[in-house]
Design a protein around this motif. Structure first.
Motif, PDB file in Angstrom:
ATOM      1  N   THR A  24       0.815  -1.220   0.000  1.00 13.01           N
ATOM      2  CA  THR A  24       0.000   0.000   0.000  1.00 13.01           C
ATOM      3  C   THR A  24       0.849   1.270   0.000  1.00 13.01           C
ATOM      4  O   THR A  24       0.334   2.345  -0.284  1.00 13.01           O
ATOM      5  N   THR A  25       2.134   1.144   0.324  1.00 10.43           N
ATOM      6  CA  THR A  25       3.016   2.313   0.329  1.00 10.43           C
ATOM      7  C   THR A  25       3.834   2.419  -0.958  1.00 10.43           C
ATOM      8  O   THR A  25       4.507   3.415  -1.171  1.00 10.43           O
ATOM      9  N   ASP A  30       3.997  -1.961  -8.560  1.00 13.43           N
ATOM     10  CA  ASP A  30       5.178  -2.622  -7.987  1.00 13.43           C
ATOM     11  C   ASP A  30       4.709  -3.827  -7.183  1.00 13.43           C
ATOM     12  O   ASP A  30       3.613  -3.829  -6.621  1.00 13.43           O
ATOM     13  N   ARG A  31       5.557  -4.828  -7.131  1.00 12.39           N
ATOM     14  CA  ARG A  31       5.232  -6.013  -6.334  1.00 12.39           C
ATOM     15  C   ARG A  31       6.287  -6.177  -5.250  1.00 12.39           C
ATOM     16  O   ARG A  31       7.476  -5.992  -5.510  1.00 12.39           O
ATOM     17  N   ALA A  32       5.847  -6.536  -4.057  1.00 14.89           N
ATOM     18  CA  ALA A  32       6.774  -6.692  -2.942  1.00 14.89           C
ATOM     19  C   ALA A  32       6.539  -8.017  -2.228  1.00 14.89           C
ATOM     20  O   ALA A  32       5.411  -8.501  -2.134  1.00 14.89           O
ATOM     21  N   ASP A  49       9.826  -5.936  -6.998  1.00 13.53           N
ATOM     22  CA  ASP A  49       9.889  -5.924  -8.463  1.00 13.53           C
ATOM     23  C   ASP A  49       9.258  -4.628  -8.931  1.00 13.53           C
ATOM     24  O   ASP A  49       8.129  -4.306  -8.534  1.00 13.53           O
ATOM     25  N   THR A  50       9.990  -3.876  -9.766  1.00 16.63           N
ATOM     26  CA  THR A  50       9.498  -2.574 -10.200  1.00 16.63           C
ATOM     27  C   THR A  50       8.355  -2.705 -11.183  1.00 16.63           C
ATOM     28  O   THR A  50       8.218  -3.704 -11.892  1.00 16.63           O
ATOM     29  N   ALA A  51       7.574  -1.648 -11.219  1.00 17.26           N
ATOM     30  CA  ALA A  51       6.466  -1.561 -12.161  1.00 17.26           C
ATOM     31  C   ALA A  51       7.002  -1.328 -13.560  1.00 17.26           C
ATOM     32  O   ALA A  51       8.131  -0.887 -13.741  1.00 17.26           O
ATOM     33  N   GLY A  52       6.186  -1.615 -14.541  1.00 12.88           N
ATOM     34  CA  GLY A  52       6.549  -1.314 -15.922  1.00 12.88           C
ATOM     35  C   GLY A  52       7.446  -2.362 -16.534  1.00 12.88           C
ATOM     36  O   GLY A  52       7.561  -3.483 -16.060  1.00 12.88           O
ATOM     37  N   TYR A  98      12.480   3.598  -2.774  1.00 10.36           N
ATOM     38  CA  TYR A  98      12.028   2.397  -2.072  1.00 10.36           C
ATOM     39  C   TYR A  98      12.369   2.442  -0.584  1.00 10.36           C
ATOM     40  O   TYR A  98      11.570   2.011   0.247  1.00 10.36           O
ATOM     41  N   VAL A  99      13.531   2.979  -0.231  1.00 11.66           N
ATOM     42  CA  VAL A  99      13.886   3.121   1.184  1.00 11.66           C
ATOM     43  C   VAL A  99      12.863   4.018   1.877  1.00 11.66           C
ATOM     44  O   VAL A  99      12.403   3.723   2.989  1.00 11.66           O
ATOM     45  N   ARG A 100      12.475   5.092   1.211  1.00 15.03           N
ATOM     46  CA  ARG A 100      11.460   5.988   1.773  1.00 15.03           C
ATOM     47  C   ARG A 100      10.130   5.251   1.965  1.00 15.03           C
ATOM     48  O   ARG A 100       9.478   5.357   3.009  1.00 15.03           O
TER      49      ARG A 100
END
Length: 115
Positions: A24-25, A30-32, A49-52, A98-100
């Motif tokens: 949700t963040t 993106d998949r986590a 895994d990044t989007a796109g 992603y760290v944020r």
């Protein structure tokens, strides 16, 4: 920093909360995946895994320093399952983003970890 107080919630419950909250963040597509570290009960492993169509995947190590504070460490980045140079501007920007997002997730979970 010494551990002053561990998260007050049991590990399985906190892992479940990370698995549900982290997506949700992140960006919608993106998949986590969040896993408990087998060796350290205060550590979680995050794979994103990044989007796109970029094909990037990132790995992070999240360590609870106490019930309120986490340390996020970048571990690796791959593109189509091959390690790539993480020193490029685009990769550094994605890592920072992603760290944020990981810190945002930990903030949401404060109600569990510091109950």
């Amino acid at each position: 920093m010494n551990k002053t107080e561990a998260p007050v919630v049991n590990r399985e419950r906190l892992l479940d909360a990370w698995q549900k909250t982290l997506p949700t963040t992140l960006n919608e597509s993106d998949r986590a995946e969040v896993l408990a570290d087998a060796a350290d009960p205060d550590v979680y492993r995050i794979h994103i895994d990044t989007a796109g169509h970029s094909g990037y995947s990132f790995d992070f190590k999240v360590t609870y320093l106490d019930s309120r504070e986490i340390k996020v460490e970048f571990v690796d980045v791959e593109k189509d399952r091959v390690s790539v140079d993480e020193h490029t501007d685009i990769i550094q920007t994605l890592i920072e983003d992603y760290v944020r997002h990981i810190h945002e997730c930990a903030q949401v979970l404060h109600k569990l970890t510091h109950g």
